[in-house]
Design an enzyme around this catalytic site. Structure first.
Site, PDB file in Angstrom:
ATOM      1  N   ILE A  87       1.576   0.027   9.715  1.00 56.74           N
ATOM      2  CA  ILE A  87       1.407  -1.152   8.999  1.00 56.74           C
ATOM      3  C   ILE A  87       1.046  -0.629   7.898  1.00 56.74           C
ATOM      4  O   ILE A  87       0.688   0.584   7.755  1.00 56.74           O
ATOM      5  CB  ILE A  87       0.597  -2.779   8.897  1.00 56.74           C
ATOM      6  CG1 ILE A  87      -0.744  -2.138   9.092  1.00 56.74           C
ATOM      7  CG2 ILE A  87       1.019  -4.060   9.770  1.00 56.74           C
ATOM      8  CD1 ILE A  87      -1.474  -2.772   9.473  1.00 56.74           C
ATOM      9  N   ASN A  88       1.362  -0.649   6.210  1.00 59.77           N
ATOM     10  CA  ASN A  88       0.745  -0.069   4.920  1.00 59.77           C
ATOM     11  C   ASN A  88      -0.462  -0.972   5.499  1.00 59.77           C
ATOM     12  O   ASN A  88      -0.864  -1.393   6.309  1.00 59.77           O
ATOM     13  CB  ASN A  88       1.835  -0.545   3.804  1.00 59.77           C
ATOM     14  CG  ASN A  88       1.508   0.639   3.182  1.00 59.77           C
ATOM     15  OD1 ASN A  88       0.374   1.230   2.735  1.00 59.77           O
ATOM     16  ND2 ASN A  88       2.766   0.915   2.473  1.00 59.77           N
ATOM     17  N   THR A  89      -1.538  -0.518   4.152  1.00 63.03           N
ATOM     18  CA  THR A  89      -2.684  -0.698   3.885  1.00 63.03           C
ATOM     19  C   THR A  89      -2.673  -2.512   3.366  1.00 63.03           C
ATOM     20  O   THR A  89      -1.777  -3.094   3.569  1.00 63.03           O
ATOM     21  CB  THR A  89      -3.255  -0.313   2.767  1.00 63.03           C
ATOM     22  OG1 THR A  89      -2.950  -0.573   2.003  1.00 63.03           O
ATOM     23  CG2 THR A  89      -3.607   1.061   3.199  1.00 63.03           C
ATOM     24  N   ASN A 117       8.564   3.312   1.448  1.00 62.96           N
ATOM     25  CA  ASN A 117       7.261   2.919   0.785  1.00 62.96           C
ATOM     26  C   ASN A 117       7.412   1.827  -0.152  1.00 62.96           C
ATOM     27  O   ASN A 117       7.337   1.793  -1.469  1.00 62.96           O
ATOM     28  CB  ASN A 117       6.354   3.616   0.453  1.00 62.96           C
ATOM     29  CG  ASN A 117       5.130   2.932  -0.251  1.00 62.96           C
ATOM     30  OD1 ASN A 117       4.254   2.325  -0.053  1.00 62.96           O
ATOM     31  ND2 ASN A 117       4.431   3.921  -0.939  1.00 62.96           N
ATOM     32  N   CYS A 125       5.964  -1.533  -2.917  1.00 67.31           N
ATOM     33  CA  CYS A 125       5.577  -1.531  -4.758  1.00 67.31           C
ATOM     34  C   CYS A 125       5.647  -2.291  -5.098  1.00 67.31           C
ATOM     35  O   CYS A 125       6.719  -2.850  -4.696  1.00 67.31           O
ATOM     36  CB  CYS A 125       6.741  -0.122  -4.761  1.00 67.31           C
ATOM     37  SG  CYS A 125       5.744   1.611  -3.346  1.00 67.31           S
ATOM     38  N   ASN A 132      -8.564   1.312  -1.589  1.00 64.55           N
ATOM     39  CA  ASN A 132      -7.622   2.277  -2.179  1.00 64.55           C
ATOM     40  C   ASN A 132      -6.805   1.895  -2.934  1.00 64.55           C
ATOM     41  O   ASN A 132      -6.235   1.103  -2.827  1.00 64.55           O
ATOM     42  CB  ASN A 132      -7.305   3.806  -1.914  1.00 64.55           C
ATOM     43  CG  ASN A 132      -5.521   3.344  -1.775  1.00 64.55           C
ATOM     44  OD1 ASN A 132      -4.623   4.080  -2.325  1.00 64.55           O
ATOM     45  ND2 ASN A 132      -6.032   3.018  -0.122  1.00 64.55           N
TER      46      ASN A 132
HETATM   47  C1  LIG Z   1      -5.624   7.322  -0.172  1.00 62.84           C
HETATM   48  C2  LIG Z   1      -5.360   6.351   0.906  1.00 62.84           C
HETATM   49  C3  LIG Z   1      -3.182   6.657   0.233  1.00 62.84           C
HETATM   50  C4  LIG Z   1      -2.516   6.179   0.714  1.00 62.84           C
HETATM   51  N1  LIG Z   1      -1.014   6.749   0.268  1.00 62.84           N
HETATM   52  C5  LIG Z   1      -0.123   6.341   0.468  1.00 62.84           C
HETATM   53  C6  LIG Z   1       0.975   5.983  -0.119  1.00 62.84           C
HETATM   54  O1  LIG Z   1       1.280   7.103  -1.144  1.00 62.84           O
HETATM   55  N2  LIG Z   1       2.678   5.130   0.792  1.00 62.84           N
HETATM   56  C7  LIG Z   1       2.402   4.988   1.680  1.00 62.84           C
HETATM   57  O2  LIG Z   1       3.193   4.897   2.399  1.00 62.84           O
HETATM   58  N3  LIG Z   1       0.395   4.855   2.505  1.00 62.84           N
HETATM   59  C8  LIG Z   1      -0.621   5.024   2.050  1.00 62.84           C
HETATM   60  N4  LIG Z   1      -1.159   5.386   2.144  1.00 62.84           N
HETATM   61  C9  LIG Z   1      -0.981   3.945   3.826  1.00 62.84           C
HETATM   62  C10 LIG Z   1      -1.308   5.235   4.926  1.00 62.84           C
HETATM   63  O3  LIG Z   1       0.026   5.741   4.692  1.00 62.84           O
HETATM   64  C11 LIG Z   1      -0.957   3.759   6.523  1.00 62.84           C
HETATM   65  O4  LIG Z   1      -0.374   3.614   6.249  1.00 62.84           O
HETATM   66  C12 LIG Z   1      -2.749   2.882   6.043  1.00 62.84           C
HETATM   67  O5  LIG Z   1      -3.470   4.189   5.396  1.00 62.84           O
HETATM   68  C13 LIG Z   1      -3.298   2.755   7.712  1.00 62.84           C
HETATM   69  O6  LIG Z   1      -3.358   4.252   8.368  1.00 62.84           O
HETATM   70  P1  LIG Z   1      -4.639   4.035   8.699  1.00 62.84           P
HETATM   71  O7  LIG Z   1      -5.890   3.001   8.552  1.00 62.84           O
HETATM   72  O8  LIG Z   1      -4.958   5.344   9.487  1.00 62.84           O
HETATM   73  O9  LIG Z   1      -5.278   5.171   7.091  1.00 62.84           O
HETATM   74  C14 LIG Z   1      -2.747   5.606   1.891  1.00 62.84           C
HETATM   75  C15 LIG Z   1      -3.448   5.046   2.238  1.00 62.84           C
HETATM   76  C16 LIG Z   1      -4.121   5.735   2.228  1.00 62.84           C
HETATM   77  C17 LIG Z   1      -5.624   5.768   2.886  1.00 62.84           C
END
Ligand SMILES: Cc1cc2nc3c(=O)[nH]c(=O)nc-3n(C[C@H](O)[C@H](O)[C@H](O)COP(=O)(O)O)c2cc1C
Ligand SMILES: Cc1cc2nc3c(=O)[nH]c(=O)nc-3n(C[C@H](O)[C@H](O)[C@H](O)COP(=O)(O)OP(=O)(O)OC[C@H]3O[C@@H](n4cnc5c(N)ncnc54)[C@H](O)[C@@H]3O)c2cc1C
Ligand code: FES
Lengths: 311, 309
Positions: free
Chosen positions: B194-196, B129, B132, B70
């Site tokens: 972790i974040n993505t 977060n 950024c 994403n």
């Molecule tokens: C569509 C989407 C939007 C996300 N938006 C944010 C966000 O605004 N802030 C943030 O800290 N993480 C954001 N994330 C990351 C998630 O909070 C999470 O850390 C990450 O997706 C890993 O977890 P998961 O594999 O269960 O999705 C986003 C993830 C996705 C898929």
């Protein structure tokens, strides 16, 4: 009505022509509530390789006497999800979320309605046509596809329409060409007052342009990539022009609206169409000039081009 | 014996250890059609910024094996909207709420933190977060630099005194412990890991990236082993630091992997897209695991990983 998760049973599995599969699903709750233009989001099976649901428009709704209504979807084979759905048999269970999105608005007074569809994208026009006819509106149709075999169930549309014009790109049925080649003439001939269009974005953009030139109200149902389908992920957005009447932000602005919850049906005159990446930069600059909700916050440096990703 | 699922992370009290991850649950309104928000350990809301952000152009996502990419660009309505509309509504649902702050400069983080502190609300905690771009440093991502991470955390902690602050770290670095160390030295009360994971996909028919923004963040089951590894690396060095583990959690087993590696709580992200009720289901599965194994308190499982023997 708010959406729910339903274990739907497959009631029938038919084919339309060589290419299209139709699944009728017993989905109590959804069938009784759903409106034309709304969609369902379907889990295509317990496959860990692809986890997301697949969105499908409601093609038709069938009354089963006092029993719960069945809903029908129609699709062509694209990838793993639709392949798995195409392998479904009667009595199989499918995990369905719906009804989702905002459907078409139906004219308050009797109106001459033109339904325009391309390929399998025409699916929601069948449910819509049934509803419009029940409410006593006149229906005309322009249906297009690549070739005769890809015209979605033209027979049924012919039955409900006063005028039904078909187009195929190879000329194998109806006029050779695209729906937009015959649209203006059909509208003039039928005295069209409202247009409903479903299909690929470039077709919708062209239909919207013609309708705007003719000052005819046009509603379009768009198909954007969706991760959640119920409004939480912000992947499915579409840039819309908004008119604001109030205060300092009066005038035109652009907002990214969620097609899964604020759409998939939009006023065609509001949508800012882009048929590919080259238009994105242009949208982005319009957005940066926009006022209202997005004005102050736009960060073109962070948002545009190949910058670092940000969730 | 009924297992006790309640956990406390640096003052953040959760009825169960499963939260919804930021950006995957909005501010709870849409999901509330499917479930009672009280059933979640907590809701980490979509990241908020000082002013509304419109986000990136589309397409913003594409599916990849066992996951998705994403590039949303943190489309959100800003901190004022959150405080005026979302938070009161969430509080009325009795939800435990964690705010997530994002920004393009240290100053933006601080200003949002200041607004949150001044509003003096029932908010349970704040997540930063920091994945950024920093516009004041040639778009370098805060979380990719130990010093930028420390600067954000220190500056936010200076104004946000009443809530626990979790720094959400990026896996896209050579050493997660190095960044974790600077976040902790700067005063972070806990870490989100972790974040993505940065990734990219190409449409070979058009020879273009599948996302309009080029690169994107990979989420879903595909990244779970990376998350487990990150939690393990950090927990081994700082066993007393509370960690919210996230990345690819779909089931209770997935959550337990992170907990055993050292997470005190987990956040479920992408799985919410498939099932808005995923969080309470994961929590229920953890309860079943505990009941079957005679585990009374979920804290007994945190970091229980056996490395030798
Ligand atoms: C569509 C989407 C939007 C996300 N938006 C944010 C966000 O605004 N802030 C943030 O800290 N993480 C954001 N994330 C990351 C998630 O909070 C999470 O850390 C990450 O997706 C890993 O977890 P998961 O594999 O269960 O999705 C986003 C993830 C996705 C898929
Ligand atoms: C509101 C809405 C209504 C739709 N109605 C219909 C319908 O009635 N009949 C029909 O045949 N198709 C419809 N589509 C498109 C349908 O969702 C895709 O054909 C389907 O998801 C393809 O899945 P796949 O696994 O077979 O293909 P893949 O190509 O492998 O899909 C991969 C990913 O792309 C997404 N995707 C692919 N094509 C589209 C598309 N055109 N639009 C949105 N997402 C897409 C999928 O959801 C999936 O996440 C609709 C899409 C939307 C958004
Ligand atoms: S698909 Fe998630 S917000 Fe529309």
């Amino acid at each position: 009505m708010s959406p729910s998760l339903v274990a739907a049973g497959v009631f029938s599995h038919k084919k339309y022509g060589e290419n299209y599969h139709a699944l009728a699903l017993v989905a109590p709750g959804i069938g009784a509530q759903v409106e034309p233009g709304q969609f369902i989001n379907v889990s295509c099976g317990p496959n860990r390789d692809f986890i997301l649901r697949r969105p499908f428009s409601i093609f038709r709704v069938h009354e089963q006497g006092s029993a719960p209504s069945t809903i029908e979807i129609v699709f062509d084979l694209r990838g793993p999800g639709t392949r798995q759905l195409a392998a479904m048999h009667i009595h199989d269970k499918i995990d369905v979320m719906g009804p989702l999105g905002v459907g078409f608005s139906i004219p308050q007074r009797k109106a001459k309605c033109l339904l325009v569809g391309g390929g399998v994208g025409a699916a929601p026009l069948f449910f819509l046509g049934d509803r419009l006819r029940k409410d006593g509106h006149r229906i005309d149709v322009v249906l297009g596809a690549r070739n005769a075999d890809h015209l979605l169930n033209a027979m049924d549309l012919r039955r409900m329409a006063s005028v039904c014009n078909l187009t195929t790109e190879d000329g194998s049925a109806g006029a050779r060409g695209r729906v937009t080649d015959v649209l203006a003439d059909t509208m003039d001939g039928c005295g069209t007052e409202v247009v409903y269009a479903c299909g690929p974005d470039p077709m919708l953009a062209a239909v919207a342009r013609i309708c705007m030139e003719k000052k005819v109200f046009v509603q379009v149902a768009v198909e954007e990539l969706m991760a959640c389908g119920y409004g939480v992920c912000m992947t499915c957005v579409m840039p819309l022009r908004e008119r604001r009447s109030k205060g300092a932000s009066a005038g035109r602005s652009v907002v990214y609206a969620r097609t899964c919850t604020e759409g998939p049906v939009f006023n065609g005159a509001q949508v800012i169409w882009s048929s590919g990446h080259e238009h994105v930069a242009q949208d982005q600059s319009e957005l940066s000039l926009g006022g209202g909700a997005v004005r102050a916050g736009l960060q073109p440096e962070a948002g545009a081009g190949h910058g670092p990703p940000g969730n | 014996m009924t297992p006790d699922l309640a956990v406390t992370l640096a003052g953040l009290r959760l009825a169960n250890p499963v939260l919804a991850a930021s950006g995957t649950f909005g501010a709870g309104r849409e999901a509330a059609a499917f479930l009672d928000l009280k059933a979640l350990g907590g809701v980490i809301v979509k990241s908020m910024t000082l002013t509304p952000w419109s986000g990136k152009p589309t397409p913003r996502m594409c599916e990849t094996p066992s996951g998705m990419l994403n590039a949303i660009g943190i489309q959100n309505k800003g901190v004022e909207h959150f405080l005026a509309e979302d938070l009161p509504w969430l509080s009325a649902q009795d939800a435990t709420v964690v705010a997530s702050i994002a920004g393009n400069s240290v100053d933006e983080f601080v200003k949002v933190a200041h607004r949150i502190e001044a509003a003096n609300t029932s908010l349970a905690a704040v997540e930063l977060n920091i994945s950024c771009p920093n516009l004041e440093d040639r778009n370098h991502i805060f979380a990719h630099s130990a010093s930028a991470t420390a600067e954000v955390v220190r500056s936010v902690k200076a104004v946000l005194r009443s809530k626990p602050v979790f720094a959400k770290l990026s896996p896209n670095v050579t050493s997660i412990p190095l960044i974790a160390e600077s976040a902790l030295e700067a005063g972070a009360d806990g870490l989100s890991l972790i974040n993505t994971v940065f990734g990219m996909a190409v449409d070979v028919s058009t020879r273009r990236p599948k996302l309009a923004g080029g690169m994107g963040g990979l989420s879903g089951p595909a990244i779970r082993p990376i998350a487990v590894r990150a939690v393990h690396e950090v927990h081994r060095l700082w066993p007393h630091v509370p960690i919210i583990g996230q990345g690819g959690v779909q089931t209770a087993t997935d959550a337990l992997e992170l907990i055993m590696a050292g997470a005190s709580a987990v956040a479920v992200g992408t799985a919410n897209f498939v099932d808005p009720g995923a969080c309470p289901k994961v929590a229920g599965g953890i309860r079943d695991y505990m009941a079957a194994g005679g585990v009374g308190d979920v804290a007994e499982l945190v970091g229980c990983l056996k490395l030798e023997g």
